[in-house]
Design a protein around this motif. Structure first.
Motif, PDB file in Angstrom:
ATOM      1  N   UNK A 123       5.248  25.197  48.770  1.00 43.82           N
ATOM      2  CA  UNK A 123       5.032  25.676  47.411  1.00 43.82           C
ATOM      3  C   UNK A 123       4.477  27.100  47.487  1.00 43.82           C
ATOM      4  N   UNK A 124       4.711  27.870  46.444  1.00 46.14           N
ATOM      5  CA  UNK A 124       4.178  29.233  46.362  1.00 46.14           C
ATOM      6  C   UNK A 124       4.210  29.641  44.891  1.00 46.14           C
ATOM      7  N   UNK A 125       3.103  29.401  44.195  1.00 48.55           N
ATOM      8  CA  UNK A 125       3.094  29.696  42.767  1.00 48.55           C
ATOM      9  C   UNK A 125       1.673  29.867  42.240  1.00 48.55           C
ATOM     10  N   UNK A 126       1.574  30.600  41.156  1.00 49.14           N
ATOM     11  CA  UNK A 126       0.306  30.768  40.456  1.00 49.14           C
ATOM     12  C   UNK A 126       0.293  30.035  39.132  1.00 49.14           C
ATOM     13  N   UNK A 127       1.483  29.684  38.640  1.00 51.46           N
ATOM     14  CA  UNK A 127       1.609  28.990  37.360  1.00 51.46           C
ATOM     15  C   UNK A 127       2.538  27.797  37.537  1.00 51.46           C
TER      16      UNK A 127
ATOM     17  N   UNK B 234      -6.854  28.495  39.010  1.00 52.45           N
ATOM     18  CA  UNK B 234      -6.517  29.882  38.667  1.00 52.45           C
ATOM     19  C   UNK B 234      -6.243  30.736  39.896  1.00 52.45           C
ATOM     20  N   UNK B 235      -5.795  30.103  40.973  1.00 48.05           N
ATOM     21  CA  UNK B 235      -5.448  30.820  42.196  1.00 48.05           C
ATOM     22  C   UNK B 235      -3.976  30.602  42.525  1.00 48.05           C
ATOM     23  N   UNK B 236      -3.364  31.608  43.110  1.00 46.16           N
ATOM     24  CA  UNK B 236      -2.016  31.448  43.653  1.00 46.16           C
ATOM     25  C   UNK B 236      -2.115  30.515  44.861  1.00 46.16           C
TER      26      UNK B 236
ATOM     27  N   UNK C 101       1.904  26.000  33.473  1.00 45.48           N
ATOM     28  CA  UNK C 101       0.745  26.801  33.131  1.00 45.48           C
ATOM     29  C   UNK C 101       0.032  27.295  34.394  1.00 45.48           C
ATOM     30  N   UNK C 102      -1.030  28.094  34.186  1.00 49.82           N
ATOM     31  CA  UNK C 102      -1.818  28.576  35.309  1.00 49.82           C
ATOM     32  C   UNK C 102      -2.354  27.408  36.116  1.00 49.82           C
ATOM     33  N   UNK C 103      -2.355  27.576  37.438  1.00 41.70           N
ATOM     34  CA  UNK C 103      -2.887  26.540  38.309  1.00 41.70           C
ATOM     35  C   UNK C 103      -4.311  26.175  37.920  1.00 41.70           C
TER      36      UNK C 103
ATOM     37  N   UNK D 197      -0.196   8.379  48.039  1.00 42.51           N
ATOM     38  CA  UNK D 197      -1.181   8.113  47.002  1.00 42.51           C
ATOM     39  C   UNK D 197      -1.403   9.355  46.138  1.00 42.51           C
ATOM     40  N   UNK D 198      -1.770   9.131  44.898  1.00 39.91           N
ATOM     41  CA  UNK D 198      -2.053  10.234  43.978  1.00 39.91           C
ATOM     42  C   UNK D 198      -3.571  10.421  43.868  1.00 39.91           C
ATOM     43  N   UNK D 199      -4.049  11.535  44.374  1.00 39.86           N
ATOM     44  CA  UNK D 199      -5.464  11.867  44.296  1.00 39.86           C
ATOM     45  C   UNK D 199      -5.611  13.296  43.784  1.00 39.86           C
ATOM     46  N   UNK D 200      -6.788  13.609  43.286  1.00 42.00           N
ATOM     47  CA  UNK D 200      -7.032  14.972  42.807  1.00 42.00           C
ATOM     48  C   UNK D 200      -6.822  15.986  43.924  1.00 42.00           C
ATOM     49  N   UNK D 201      -7.260  15.641  45.118  1.00 44.22           N
ATOM     50  CA  UNK D 201      -7.144  16.567  46.246  1.00 44.22           C
ATOM     51  C   UNK D 201      -5.691  16.813  46.631  1.00 44.22           C
ATOM     52  N   UNK D 202      -4.821  15.851  46.324  1.00 42.82           N
ATOM     53  CA  UNK D 202      -3.406  15.972  46.679  1.00 42.82           C
ATOM     54  C   UNK D 202      -2.588  16.662  45.602  1.00 42.82           C
ATOM     55  N   UNK D 203      -3.245  17.046  44.507  1.00 43.06           N
ATOM     56  CA  UNK D 203      -2.570  17.719  43.404  1.00 43.06           C
ATOM     57  C   UNK D 203      -2.925  19.203  43.479  1.00 43.06           C
ATOM     58  N   UNK D 204      -2.051  20.043  44.006  1.00 41.15           N
ATOM     59  CA  UNK D 204      -2.428  21.422  44.328  1.00 41.15           C
ATOM     60  C   UNK D 204      -2.644  22.339  43.127  1.00 41.15           C
ATOM     61  N   UNK D 205      -2.125  21.940  41.961  1.00 40.38           N
ATOM     62  CA  UNK D 205      -2.204  22.843  40.805  1.00 40.38           C
ATOM     63  C   UNK D 205      -2.709  22.191  39.524  1.00 40.38           C
TER      64      UNK D 205
END
Length: 232
Positions: free
Chosen positions: A140-144, A108-110, A103-105, A173-181
């Motif tokens: 990585x390079x994606x909008x969705x 909502x940004x590429x 789905x969309x990131x 580690x899994x953090x919100x900041x480390x989850x790009x989309x």
């Protein structure tokens, strides 16, 4: 060992990924036009990144109906290996070869960046060249690219150890900041239960040549090649 890379109208990563098996690994590799229906000469089929059919309707929604993808589904059902990268991952979910959807990131940004990934499983050809828990860096390079699935599907993926790569910090580690989309469960790449179909949003082909400054991605291709050669 023969590789094939599907070329759709709108593909823009097909030549990039073909360079890896053909030039770096010295394996026979051919470009497969989307209208081809006979892929019986291939051992590995790669569905590359880009914007297949302009991403009209939904990403991958039209590509799934192409003759080449119908042949790819048959190839996978026979146990053949299939790799979908970025838009290719989207195509594989649309074709039903992998569960869930992209789905969309979240913002909502590429997003175009290099991100750390934690390797979750190493007993498959795709990942046997890595160490369990190893953190690698891929572009990585994606909008969705936000992976989504319902709760039951997510549980099944986790129960059957189908998550091969997760977005993480450089220390794993899994953090919100480390989850790009915003992908659920930090999912960056999954396989089917049989392990012969892999879909991933990051681009291993863009980190395969020393000239690009990283070779973390080449090990995915080397692992697969070594496994297939060993069965011959």
């Amino acid at each position: 060992m023969k590789f094939g890379v599907i070329v759709f109208p709108g593909s823009n990563c097909d030549r990039d990924v073909a360079m890896v098996p053909r030039d770096l690994l010295q394996q026979p590799t051919r470009m497969v036009w989307h209208e081809e229906s006979d892929l019986s000469d291939l051992d590995v089929i790669i569905v590359p990144g880009g914007f297949s059919y302009g991403d009209y309707l939904r990403c991958g929604a039209i590509a799934r109906f192409s003759p080449a993808m119908k042949a790819t589904v048959q190839h996978a059902e026979r146990g053949g290996f299939v790799l979908g990268i970025c838009n290719g991952f989207q195509v594989l979910t649309e074709a039903g070869l992998l569960p869930g959807a992209l789905m969309r990131n979240r913002d909502l940004h590429f997003v175009c960046d290099r991100v750390p990934l934690r390797v979750e499983r190493t007993n498959l050809p795709w990942t046997q060249e890595y160490q369990g828990g190893q953190v690698i860096t891929l572009p990585i390079a994606h909008g969705e690219g936000c992976y989504y699935a319902d709760a039951d599907t997510l549980k099944s993926l986790e129960d059957h150890h189908q998550v091969l790569f997760r977005y993480s910090t450089p220390t794993g580690e899994q953090t919100d900041a480390a989850n790009p989309n915003g992908s659920l469960n930090h999912i960056a790449g999954i396989c089917n239960r049989q392990g012969n179909v892999l879909g991933m949003m990051p681009h291993p082909e863009r980190a395969a040549d020393p000239a690009l400054g990283s070779t973390d991605g080449i090990h995915l291709f080397k692992g697969l090649l070594n496994a297939l050669v060993g069965t011959r």
